[in-house]
Design a protein around this motif. Structure first.
Motif, PDB file in Angstrom:
ATOM      1  N   TRP A   1       0.831  -1.187   0.000  1.00 32.33           N
ATOM      2  CA  TRP A   1       0.000   0.000   0.000  1.00 32.33           C
ATOM      3  C   TRP A   1       0.876   1.252   0.000  1.00 32.33           C
ATOM      4  O   TRP A   1       1.821   1.350   0.766  1.00 32.33           O
ATOM      5  N   ARG A   2       0.610   2.214  -0.907  1.00 32.07           N
ATOM      6  CA  ARG A   2       1.417   3.429  -0.892  1.00 32.07           C
ATOM      7  C   ARG A   2       0.556   4.695  -0.917  1.00 32.07           C
ATOM      8  O   ARG A   2       1.014   5.756  -1.313  1.00 32.07           O
ATOM      9  N   GLY A   3      -0.704   4.555  -0.523  1.00 37.76           N
ATOM     10  CA  GLY A   3      -1.517   5.739  -0.286  1.00 37.76           C
ATOM     11  C   GLY A   3      -1.751   6.627  -1.487  1.00 37.76           C
ATOM     12  O   GLY A   3      -1.962   7.827  -1.347  1.00 37.76           O
ATOM     13  N   SER A   4      -1.720   6.041  -2.664  1.00 34.57           N
ATOM     14  CA  SER A   4      -1.959   6.857  -3.855  1.00 34.57           C
ATOM     15  C   SER A   4      -3.419   7.314  -3.873  1.00 34.57           C
ATOM     16  O   SER A   4      -4.317   6.576  -3.466  1.00 34.57           O
ATOM     17  N   SER A   5      -3.660   8.515  -4.352  1.00 34.77           N
ATOM     18  CA  SER A   5      -5.033   9.024  -4.340  1.00 34.77           C
ATOM     19  C   SER A   5      -5.952   8.205  -5.221  1.00 34.77           C
ATOM     20  O   SER A   5      -7.129   8.046  -4.935  1.00 34.77           O
TER      21      SER A   5
ATOM     22  N   TRP B   1      -6.706   5.323  -3.131  1.00 37.06           N
ATOM     23  CA  TRP B   1      -7.647   5.699  -2.079  1.00 37.06           C
ATOM     24  C   TRP B   1      -9.051   5.810  -2.635  1.00 37.06           C
ATOM     25  O   TRP B   1     -10.017   5.424  -1.993  1.00 37.06           O
TER      26      TRP B   1
ATOM     27  N   THR C   1      -0.909  11.490  -6.433  1.00 35.18           N
ATOM     28  CA  THR C   1      -0.615  12.030  -5.112  1.00 35.18           C
ATOM     29  C   THR C   1      -0.699  10.886  -4.117  1.00 35.18           C
ATOM     30  O   THR C   1      -1.440   9.921  -4.314  1.00 35.18           O
ATOM     31  N   HIS C   2       0.068  11.014  -3.051  1.00 36.18           N
ATOM     32  CA  HIS C   2       0.106   9.962  -2.027  1.00 36.18           C
ATOM     33  C   HIS C   2      -0.133  10.598  -0.676  1.00 36.18           C
ATOM     34  O   HIS C   2       0.535  11.565  -0.323  1.00 36.18           O
ATOM     35  N   THR C   3      -1.122  10.027   0.062  1.00 40.57           N
ATOM     36  CA  THR C   3      -1.540  10.674   1.310  1.00 40.57           C
ATOM     37  C   THR C   3      -1.788   9.632   2.394  1.00 40.57           C
ATOM     38  O   THR C   3      -2.051   8.471   2.091  1.00 40.57           O
TER      39      THR C   3
END
Lengths: 480, 441, 414
Positions: A223-227, A230, C48-50
């Motif tokens: 997981w790398r939190g990419s929008s 998400w 973007t990464h959040t």
């Protein structure tokens, strides 16, 4: 005139807790993203858990071993070691099963239904509650699994092509139960795990040892939190919530069908499905409160799981407790109204027959005890709320006992009447199941993110972009 | 965004929308008068006469009552949960609930029928039958005219009291903007929901379940509740849409986001109704206990069987797929379409509940006369045979359609008269801003 | 940390392809503003990464709704179909089993499982669909090599533009990002794109594990398709071993160690004294064909006796012989043609049978004849005689001339 009226209104001072002009913050104290991550991850990262954790483990682990011992003895000797005798051949095993399945309803309810109702306060407790769901399903599933006696024949329940060329009997509510509970277990697990993926990534990125890094890393799936991730993730979460909501309702409804499709007075009544669901939510919430109050104190999470969260839980408890009371009243009224002497006898027997004591324990714990939550003092005091919730849990166990045993003990023919007494193994197995539940929960608290870190962050005020306007769901839509 | 900010202030002064509502009132009156007269006239000409018309009247009354009670329940639940999203929709609900006094008046025909008719639509009130039928005789302590009237006086007392309290307090807040009024309503909501739940359940038992005094089902109160909430959400969507289209409610006051949420609730109660209806049917089907199956027997067989099958599709399958998509719930035309569809479904549901029982017991009434000399069992048997013939008849009478339109028209008139003098969204509710800035994910 | 990422002293970086550049932000607003800027500059391959989902960033980044819901709907409908077919085929077609008078397949009791499987399939569709669309699991990604990126799951926000983007230029893109509200230097990231490198032990594990998992399966398959003289492995004995003596086994309790006990000399077991030869065998003499022509005297040949015979006949014999005895019983009808070796029963009204002595008929039932087995186990002696009596009555009735019937009787027969 309008503005002056508003001006007057805004000058009125009201207790902050109930002021309708503002919503109370969900995280207490002066916290930012960094400190939230740190305080939650700290539970798992600190070198040693608090002493109380060891004490709890020292109690629950032997109980778990007792459960395994009881199961082993059961497999060797057969179900005769329990008190199940005609006419009460459904006794504690199904009582315990329904009890634990009921407990299992809180987690998914908090995660799914409160999510759909945009109750943001759920974020602090949903992870732990979901974990409880899964552990409670494990405990619940144990009972029907072992009560068949010859546990190696269990695969007969699944529609597997076999040498006997037999298929399961799909018209039986007991088979519906198999499907409902296993679907529920699977979906709850998916829901829990999916919610945990971003937090496992947090643990991965904070890991200090290689083993932790690999273990958390594999389960975080990269997981790398990419929008874009998400976006799909949130959509999937919403869909799972929408699927889980009717699923929660269906599970206990199907459990109630086990009883209600029969023609026994006291079992066959149409209100059973929603009545069971309300009772399940009731007991599940009580269990969550019972465990979260000590857990938040032990692991230093009072700023995340605040009194406001617990108060909301208690309000749900009083609401569902009242619904359960409504169902009791309706059962009695319709038993009289039906004009059927068997129905009438069944309910008089419940309240005044040989199990009168169980019935009145049930009523006082389930209907009267939660009424204390009308008082703000009681529903915001951690100690008092735990006491009330323990009573609720006792009451809900007795509810299932009353339904099962007090109906069966009076058969249609007086010559077939009987009285149930539990054996030592009945009692040990029940206690053991509590041990298993507690052990799993303690392990969870120690090794996994106990609070949904990313979700708590997303309900903090800093998490919302300040709109500048030009791109509300803007240009360039393309599916992907 | 600017538009939203401007709409934070209430649009226009109260009563600025009066001409629009006068138009609504006029239409309501025409529908109401026309529907009632036509319904009564057709019924008297047709088969079954006045007794059959009373069946239609019960459908109509239960239909309008469901919407009003759903509205009252909605208001109570919004306060109970301290909901912010729904504030701008709440006034419509409060106004719908304020039609309950009218319903108390419209209940009088049922009372008169009960007291004066030889064969009232509620068959247990037929003195001869109540004596001849051992099951009804057993229930006489509950099913008797005196106690029935006392109970309904209590129900209406509760409903009128609550609806007046919530509308009155909310209107008071329109003047002062005092947030303490919100707290007052929130405090009232908890006991209100108890009173509401119990009165609604017993009202459903009394008015609808006792149409067949032999039958009983513990879930029946919940069943009617599901229909109440669903038909309220449908009515709320339609009224909101109409009032907004005609300029009585500002464009920014009830937004797509609100309609999306109302649509979700509408969808939710479609599913909830199906869940309750399925639970009730499946348990009775499976147990196959003759004490209960009679109720479904007259609904499954004969011409009524087609209506029952249609009910499954109209009330569940088709709207389920219709409302499933997010786009539909946000669509300015599709959502009102499904709302209207579900009002028809609610009517069909009430038809399903009322008419077969009325027809069945009409047979009993006549059989009771002819066979008074015979024992109970014989009378019941003969009655059953008469009733079996009733299966073969086509159950729908035109009055079943026209009378609900009539009563709904009267309620609409009453609603419009009540609404012309007040603001159609709460002007100074402390959570108004929260409601206006609602965003769905 | 930044200095390290910046330093040209990492020779490995040079040889590996450029993944893109990455910028770091402290708060949501700077990130959203930057995203807007990048979108307006016309970049397409960036993300973007959040640490948590940011609502409204879809618009700032310019992408629309996912098509996941449609996929889930399809999965749900598949689950529904599977549930209906499974329940219908197993319970109403392949293994029809009537229970408590319920229809073999009906909708009301099928709905719970239909519902559960619909939800189960939809949930799998949601979870795995989400993973698939998100290309997860992807344990390795070039961004992970950027040390500061670790904070993406904690409190920092990142914007990365890939070198594959047609608008990408190392310096120009860096400059664009630097002009947004970054909180650290914009740096280049090197890596192998989507192709991560698995450690060797993982590769080996991935190969060996499935093979090991196949072993028990193969073992079971072999065991099920082979024979062995050895006793099978009994994990669970069930009731296979019982405390009893089997035939022809040794029993040390008795002096002769025989398990079967011989009959005591000069005795006859109770109920087995069968002196009345006529009654028990249907014969009156020792010869092959000394068939009795009359019923034994012990029987009273009344109506009740023949009625008993009819009842037994319809239960025991009619399945093959048919209720009228012409040989058209259901078993015979079904077997004729289906099994070539089937010999249909002869008609009981054949000439030779009409003339047959009752004793012989009795013997045929007791001992069997041709392909018909003995029915001595199913019928008592008395019932056998009752059947014989009924068969005789049946033969008479079938041979009765119609003209001799009175009109009322004829009406009745029709």
């Amino acid at each position: 005139m309008t503005s002056s009226a508003m001006g007057n209104a805004s000058a009125i001072v009201i207790d902050q807790d109930i002021d309708p002009r503002r919503r109370k913050s969900l995280v207490e104290g002066d916290h930012d993203f960094t400190s939230i991550t740190a305080s939650i991850a700290n539970v798992a990262e600190r070198p040693k858990p608090p002493k109380a954790w060891y004490v709890a483990m020292a109690i629950s682990l032997p109980l778990t071993l007792t459960l395994f011992g009881c199961i082993a003895y059961l497999v060797v000797k057969g179900v005769g070691i329990w008190g199940n005798r005609q006419p009460i051949s459904w006794a504690w095993p199904i009582v315990n099963f329904v009890f634990w399945v009921g407990i299992a309803h809180a987690g998914t309810l908090i995660s799914a239904i409160l999510f759909l109702f945009r109750q943001k306060w759920r974020t602090s407790i949903n992870r732990a509650a979901e974990a409880m769901t899964i552990f409670a399903v494990v405990c619940a599933g144990t009972f029907p699994a072992i009560h068949v006696g010859r546990i190696w024949m269990e695969w007969f329940l699944a529609p597997v092509p076999n040498h006997l060329e037999m298929w399961p009997q799909f018209r039986s509510p007991l088979l519906w139960d198999v499907f409902a509970v296993s679907t529920y277990a699977t979906v709850s697990l998916l829901f829990w795990y999916m919610g945990m993926v971003p937090d496992l990534a947090t643990f991965r990125d904070r890991a200090t040892t290689k083993i932790k890094k690999i273990a958390y890393g594999i389960f975080a799936l990269g997981w790398r939190g990419s929008s874009r991730q998400w976006h799909r993730y949130e959509r999937a979460y919403l869909l799972l919530a929408a699927l889980a909501m009717p699923l929660v309702l269906s599970v206990h409804s199907v459990v109630s069908f086990d009883f209600a499709v029969s023609i026994l007075p006291g079992w066959h009544t149409t209100i059973f499905p929603p009545y069971f669901v309300a009772g399940a939510i009731f007991s599940g919430f009580a269990m969550v409160v019972t465990l979260m109050v000590p857990a938040r104190a032990l692991f230093g999470l009072k700023h995340v799981v605040t009194l406001r969260h617990l108060e909301n839980m208690n309000k749900v408890i009083v609401a569902t407790g009242t619904m359960v009371g409504y169902a009791y009243a309706m059962e009695f009224f319709i038993a009289w109204y039906s004009g059927s002497q068997y129905e009438q006898f069944a309910f008089i027997n419940r309240a005044l027959g040989p199990y009168w004591w169980a019935y009145w324990i049930m009523v006082s714990c389930n209907v009267i005890a939660p009424q204390f939550f009308w008082f703000k003092k009681i529903r915001t005091s951690p100690l008092l709320m735990v006491i009330v919730c323990i009573f609720v849990n006792i009451g809900m166990w007795f509810e299932r006992f009353v339904i099962t045993v007090s109906t069966l003990n009076r058969d249609f023919l007086p010559s077939a009447w009987g009285y149930f007494s539990p054996t030592l193994f009945d009692i040990l197995t029940l206690c053991g199941s509590f041990g298993l539940f507690m052990t799993l929960f303690l392990l969870f608290c120690r090794y996994l993110p106990m609070v949904a870190i990313s979700e708590v962050k997303s309900v903090m005020p800093q998490a919302h972009p300040h709109h500048h306007g030009d791109d509300a769901h803007g240009a360039g839509h393309h599916a992907h | 965004m600017n538009e939203q900010h401007s709409s934070m202030a209430p649009s226009g002064s109260a009563g600025g929308h009066a001409p629009i509502l006068d138009r609504l009132a006029q239409r309501g009156l025409i529908l109401g008068g026309g529907g009632l007269v036509a319904g009564l006239g057709l019924a008297l000409l047709g088969e079954g006469g006045f007794q059959r018309f009373m069946g239609s009247y019960v459908i109509a009354f239960a239909f309008v009552l469901a919407i009003a009670l759903g509205a009252l329940g909605f208001v109570i639940i919004q306060h109970l949960t301290r909901a912010g999203w729904s504030v701008t929709n709440r006034r419509i609900a409060e106004l719908i609930a304020s039609t309950i006094p009218l319903l108390a008046v419209l209940f009088l025909p049922i009372v008169l029928n009960l007291l004066l008719s030889k064969h009232p639509v509620l068959p247990w009130a037929d003195a001869e039958l109540a004596q001849a039928d051992p099951l009804i005789a057993k229930k006489a302590a509950y099913l008797n005219s005196g106690f029935f009237l006392v109970r309904w006086a209590i129900y209406f007392g509760i409903w009128v009291g609550l609806s007046r309290f919530f509308l009155g307090t909310s209107l008071k807040q329109d003047e002062s903007g005092d947030p303490r009024l919100t707290i007052k309503m929130e405090k009232m909501a908890a006991p209100a929901v108890l009173l509401f739940g119990l009165s609604l359940s017993f009202a459903a038992f009394d008015l609808l379940m006792s149409l067949d005094p032999h039958w009983f089902s513990t879930i029946f109160g919940v069943y009617y509740f599901a229909g109440c909430m669903m038909s309220f959400f449908a009515a709320c969507i339609l009224l909101g849409k109409w009032l907004q289209k005609n300029g009585a409610i500002g464009a920014g006051e009830i937004t797509t986001e609100h309609r999306h949420d109302l649509g979700k609730f509408l969808f939710g109660f479609v599913v909830f109704w199906s869940y309750v209806a399925f639970s009730q049917f499946m348990l009775i089907w499976y147990a196959n206990n003759p004490e209960e199956t009679g109720w479904y027997d007259v609904r499954q067989n004969g011409a009524m069987g087609y209506f029952s099958i249609a009910l499954i599709f109209v009330h569940f399958v088709i709207p389920f797929f219709g409302l499933l998509s997010r786009h539909v719930k946000r669509h300015p035309v599709a959502l009102p379409f499904w709302a209207a569809w579900l009002l028809v479904a609610q009517w069909l549901d009430l038809f399903f509940i009322v008419v077969p029982s009325v027809q069945h017991w009409m047979g009993h009434g006549h059989a009771g006369e002819g066979h008074a000399a015979l024992g109970h069992a014989d009378a019941a048997h003969a009655a059953g045979q008469v009733a079996d013939h009733a299966h073969e008849l086509f159950p729908l009478a035109l009055s079943d359609l026209l009378t609900p339109i009539g009563l709904a028209g009267l309620a609409l008139f009453f609603f419009a008269r009540r609404a012309r003098a007040v603001a159609l969204t709460p002007k100074l509710d402390p959570r108004r801003g929260e409601s206006l800035s609602l965003q769905n994910i | 940390m930044n200095a390290k990422a910046h330093s040209p002293a990492a020779p490995a970086e040079r040889t590996r392809p450029l993944y893109g550049v990455i910028a770091e932000y402290k708060d949501v607003d700077s990130l959203v503003a930057a995203a807007r800027k990048v979108r307006d500059a016309g970049y397409t391959r960036w993300d973007t990464h959040t640490p948590f989902p940011i609502h409204g960033i879809e618009g700032a980044m310019g992408f629309g709704m996912t098509r996941l819901p449609w996929f889930v709907l399809c999965c749900g409908l598949t689950g529904l179909t599977v549930a209906v077919l499974l329940q219908w085929w197993t319970n109403a077609v392949d293994y029809p089993f009537l229970i408590s008078g319920k229809p073999l397949f009906a909708l009301p009791p099928a709905i719970p499982i239909c519902f559960e499987l619909t939800v189960l399939f939809s949930a799998f569709g949601t979870f795995f669909g989400m993973l698939g669309l998100n290309k997860l699991p992807m344990l390795h990604h070039p961004l992970f090599e950027h040390e500061a990126f670790k904070r993406v799951t904690d409190d920092r926000f990142f914007l990365a533009i890939e070198s594959q983007d047609p608008k990408f230029g190392l310096e120009s893109t860096k400059a664009l990002l630097a002009s947004t509200g970054v909180c650290a230097d914009v740096v280049a990231v090197h890596g192998n794109g989507d192709k991560g490198v698995l450690p060797n032990w993982m590769k080996n594990f991935a190969i060996v594990m499935p093979i090991l998992l196949l072993v028990p399966l193969a073992w079971i398959v072999t065991a099920r398709h082979s024979t062995s003289p050895k006793t099978r492995l009994q994990v669970i004995p069930d009731m296979d071993q019982q405390l009893k003596f089997r035939n022809q086994t040794r029993n040390v309790f008795f002096a002769d160690q025989r398990n079967e006990r011989p009959r005591v000399e000069g005795t006859i077991p109770r109920g087995l004294l069968r002196e009345d030869q006529h009654y028990y065998t249907g014969k009156t003499g020792p010869g092959e064909s000394d068939w009795a022509t009359k019923f034994p005297a012990a029987l009273s040949l009344d109506e009740a006796f023949v009625a008993r015979g009819r009842e037994r006949f319809n239960i025991t014999c009619a399945a093959c012989h048919g209720q009228t005895g012409v040989g058209d019983g259901l078993v015979s009808q079904r077997a004729t043609g289906k099994y070539p070796s089937w010999i249909p029963p002869i008609s009981l009204h054949a000439e030779n049978l009409l003339a047959q002595p009752v004793g012989q008929t009795f013997s045929s039932i007791r001992n069997g004849i041709r392909t018909m087995p003995s029915y001595a186990q199913q019928l008592t002696v008395e019932d056998t005689w009752a059947i014989v009596a009924y068969v005789k009555a049946l033969q008479k009735s079938q041979a009765f001339p119609v003209e001799k019937l009175s009109p009322e009787e004829r009406q009745k027969v029709q």
